[in-house]
Design a protein around this motif. Structure first.
Motif, PDB file in Angstrom:
ATOM      1  N   UNK A 274       0.817  -1.216   0.000  1.00 39.41           N
ATOM      2  CA  UNK A 274       0.000   0.000   0.000  1.00 39.41           C
ATOM      3  C   UNK A 274       0.857   1.275   0.000  1.00 39.41           C
ATOM      4  N   UNK A 275       2.011   1.230   0.667  1.00 34.94           N
ATOM      5  CA  UNK A 275       2.915   2.379   0.650  1.00 34.94           C
ATOM      6  C   UNK A 275       3.401   2.646  -0.770  1.00 34.94           C
ATOM      7  N   UNK A 276       3.782   1.587  -1.484  1.00 35.08           N
ATOM      8  CA  UNK A 276       4.215   1.747  -2.876  1.00 35.08           C
ATOM      9  C   UNK A 276       3.099   2.327  -3.741  1.00 35.08           C
ATOM     10  N   UNK A 277       1.855   1.906  -3.482  1.00 33.88           N
ATOM     11  CA  UNK A 277       0.712   2.430  -4.246  1.00 33.88           C
ATOM     12  C   UNK A 277       0.544   3.931  -3.990  1.00 33.88           C
ATOM     13  N   UNK A 278       0.680   4.351  -2.736  1.00 30.35           N
ATOM     14  CA  UNK A 278       0.563   5.779  -2.411  1.00 30.35           C
ATOM     15  C   UNK A 278       1.709   6.556  -3.035  1.00 30.35           C
ATOM     16  N   UNK A 279       2.912   6.016  -2.968  1.00 29.97           N
ATOM     17  CA  UNK A 279       4.051   6.680  -3.585  1.00 29.97           C
ATOM     18  C   UNK A 279       3.817   6.872  -5.083  1.00 29.97           C
ATOM     19  N   UNK A 280       3.301   5.853  -5.747  1.00 27.15           N
ATOM     20  CA  UNK A 280       2.983   5.967  -7.182  1.00 27.15           C
ATOM     21  C   UNK A 280       1.915   7.029  -7.425  1.00 27.15           C
TER      22      UNK A 280
ATOM     23  N   UNK B 297       7.097  19.787  -9.590  1.00 29.21           N
ATOM     24  CA  UNK B 297       7.324  19.042  -8.357  1.00 29.21           C
ATOM     25  C   UNK B 297       8.010  17.704  -8.571  1.00 29.21           C
ATOM     26  N   UNK B 298       8.634  17.253  -7.498  1.00 32.49           N
ATOM     27  CA  UNK B 298       9.180  15.906  -7.447  1.00 32.49           C
ATOM     28  C   UNK B 298       8.834  15.300  -6.090  1.00 32.49           C
ATOM     29  N   UNK B 299       8.699  13.974  -6.094  1.00 33.77           N
ATOM     30  CA  UNK B 299       8.442  13.206  -4.878  1.00 33.77           C
ATOM     31  C   UNK B 299       9.521  12.138  -4.823  1.00 33.77           C
ATOM     32  N   UNK B 300      10.326  12.179  -3.772  1.00 37.68           N
ATOM     33  CA  UNK B 300      11.461  11.274  -3.655  1.00 37.68           C
ATOM     34  C   UNK B 300      11.390  10.567  -2.309  1.00 37.68           C
ATOM     35  N   UNK B 301      11.551   9.257  -2.340  1.00 38.83           N
ATOM     36  CA  UNK B 301      11.573   8.491  -1.100  1.00 38.83           C
ATOM     37  C   UNK B 301      12.976   8.551  -0.485  1.00 38.83           C
ATOM     38  N   UNK B 302      13.011   8.776   0.838  1.00 44.76           N
ATOM     39  CA  UNK B 302      14.263   8.803   1.599  1.00 44.76           C
ATOM     40  C   UNK B 302      14.179   7.741   2.699  1.00 44.76           C
TER      41      UNK B 302
END
Length: 131
Positions: A83-89, A103-108
């Motif tokens: 579900x986290x991967x789905x939200x990130x997408x 904008x950009x969305x980057x996982x840290x």
């Protein structure tokens, strides 16, 4: 804590930190991103927000004046990584649908060192205080 329950382990697996960069506020992206997280049943905590106001002398074109902001968001979805991967997408798609946000969305994933106590109630998700 050395031993996590199955539910706690799943919540830790469903936790991360994201950096959102861009015109977060004047484009409405930050509100829309938080709506995505809430709609998925996730919890978030804004760890850091940097806002740069737009300044104008009245002579520059508006497009050259816009300053970018950034936000660090700790995020947890109790059901785990999928579900986290789905939200990130969804968040990355949202940023792509809003070109004016630039904008950009980057996982840290290493940002909190596995400690997600701001979004996992009653658990340090590995112990210790957030950095």
């Amino acid at each position: 804590r050395l031993h996590l329950s199955t539910a706690e382990a799943r919540a830790v697996a469903g936790s991360t930190v994201l950096r959102l960069n861009g015109h977060l506020f004047d484009s409405g992206l930050i509100n829309a991103a938080l709506d995505v997280v809430e709609a998925a049943g996730g919890r978030f905590d804004l760890l850091e927000v940097t806002v740069r106001p737009n300044e104008s002398t009245g002579r520059e074109p508006a497009s050259s004046l816009r300053q970018k902001s950034s936000a660090l968001m700790q995020l947890t979805l109790d059901a785990g990584r999928a579900p986290l991967d789905a939200v990130l997408s969804q968040l990355q798609a949202l940023a792509a649908r809003m070109p004016l946000a630039e904008a950009s969305v980057v996982e840290l994933p290493e940002h909190c060192g596995g400690v997600y106590d701001r979004t996992i109630p009653g658990s340090a998700g590995g112990g210790g205080a957030p950095p």
